[in-house]
Scaffold this active site. Structure first.
Site, PDB file in Angstrom:
ATOM      1  NE  ARG A 143      -3.367  -0.225   3.017  1.00 54.00           N
ATOM      2  CZ  ARG A 143      -3.831  -0.034   4.252  1.00 54.00           C
ATOM      3  NH1 ARG A 143      -3.474  -0.845   5.241  1.00 54.00           N
ATOM      4  NH2 ARG A 143      -4.636   0.984   4.500  1.00 54.00           N
ATOM      5  CG  HIS A 183      -6.317  -4.133  10.795  1.00 57.46           C
ATOM      6  ND1 HIS A 183      -5.273  -3.542  10.126  1.00 57.46           N
ATOM      7  CD2 HIS A 183      -7.453  -3.593  10.289  1.00 57.46           C
ATOM      8  CE1 HIS A 183      -5.767  -2.686   9.235  1.00 57.46           C
ATOM      9  NE2 HIS A 183      -7.079  -2.690   9.321  1.00 57.46           N
ATOM     10  CG  ASP A 233      -7.185   3.283  11.372  1.00 59.98           C
ATOM     11  OD1 ASP A 233      -8.212   2.964  10.742  1.00 59.98           O
ATOM     12  OD2 ASP A 233      -6.051   2.861  11.064  1.00 59.98           O
TER      13      ASP A 233
END
Length: 335
Positions: free
Chosen positions: A133, A176, A247
């Site tokens: 990414r 995550h 986030d």
């Protein structure tokens, strides 16, 4: 104040009820919300019709493995593929970044969605979540791409969100699923990870998304919980005047900080304008957390509804086919 997730491709009665709450500034869409291009257009319209105020609609449509809308949309290459061209031909690589940004933003806007959380300006230094990414591991190369990407998104009429401040790429852990700690000094971060953010801000970026990373030699809490990072460094030293997003609060890196209620308060108290509650099962608790807090959704007005081109208008734009073809020739991508 809150950007929430919804469960499927149509709205439930409970989700319509959530949208009546003044604390809900908008909705972030995911793959679970996508069935087709026409369906996303319909869902976007239904969301706006259900809300009694202007609603911000967002998605992560970065390209590569982070692309929530697929069939009917360009299969965008990951940013790393564009970054790899920079060594051979910087000018051509930056042109491709501009085109990638314009194409992504144009397709998302044509679908009735206001913004994609892009670009990633983290450094590509082996982080499990960032990976391909990122444009590059070189701060100055990423800075050049950040500027080009801001220009491309703005040319398509889309606001820009730089992520993940102050830099997620130099830790191994994926927030995550795990807590991430970066022990470097602020001086090192300023000369490396913050360089692309400074370039993006100077180019006119509209928003910044915070990282769920702890930098203990700068502040003891995750950056999104840190007034020092947000108010002193980002807004103070770096002069950023736009919108600050957290986030997703459903990530493991922040899950243990006082539960949903504590996590929401920690972000807002630190200076985040908007908290992302991407998992529908957390929305009720998040709404309870902000009950009685003064809504600051006015901060988002500049991000909402910059005019929707629509797919008919986009398909008639000669730039659309030309840019699609150019990216396909380089990367073998298409719709």
């Amino acid at each position: 104040m809150l950007l929430i997730g919804v469960a499927g491709t149509t709205l439930s009665a409970q989700e319509v009820d959530w949208l009546q709450d003044d604390a809900v500034a908008g909705v972030v869409l995911f793959k679970r919300n996508f069935a087709s291009r026409a369906q996303i257009v319909e869902l976007s319209a239904a969301l706006r019709e259900a809300a009694p105020r202007p609603l911000l609609l967002a998605v992560d449509q970065e390209g590569g493995r982070v692309q929530r809308f697929h069939e009917g949309y360009s299969a965008l290459p990951p940013l790393q593929g564009i970054g790899a061209l920079y060594v051979r031909d910087p000018e051509a690589a930056l042109e491709l970044a501009f085109e990638h940004a314009w194409l992504m933003a144009s397709e998302v806007r044509a679908s009735g969605v206001d913004l994609s959380f892009a670009p990633v300006v983290d450094l590509g230094r082996g982080n499990r979540a960032i990976g391909d990414r990122a444009f590059s591991d070189d701060p100055h190369v990423v800075a050049a791409f950040a500027k080009a990407y801001v220009q491309g998104m703005h040319a398509a009429g889309m606001p820009v969100t730089l992520k993940h401040f102050p830099g997620h790429g130099s830790v191994l852990e994926d927030t995550h699923v795990d807590l991430a700690v970066d022990v470097r000094a602020l001086e090192t971060l300023e000369s490396e990870d913050l360089v692309p953010f400074a370039a993006g801000i100077a180019a006119g970026a509209d928003a910044v998304m915070m990282a769920h990373v702890v930098y203990p030699n700068v502040a003891p809490e995750p950056a999104g919980f840190s007034a020092h990072w947000i108010e002193v460094i980002l807004r103070g030293r770096m002069g950023f005047r736009g919108v600050v997003f957290s986030d997703d609060i459903g990530m493991a890196a922040v899950r243990g900080v006082g539960g949903v209620v504590g996590c929401v308060h920690a972000h807002l108290d630190a200076g985040c304008d908007v908290v992302l509650v991407c998992h529908p099962e957390l929305v009720n608790d998040a709404l309870s957390a902000v009950a009685g807090r003064r809504s600051n959704t006015a901060a988002l007005i500049g991000l909402i509804g910059r005019g929707v081109l629509g797919w008919d208008g986009l398909l008639a734009d000669v730039r659309y086919g030309s840019i699609q073809s150019h990216l396909f020739e380089r990367f073998g991508t298409s719709t």
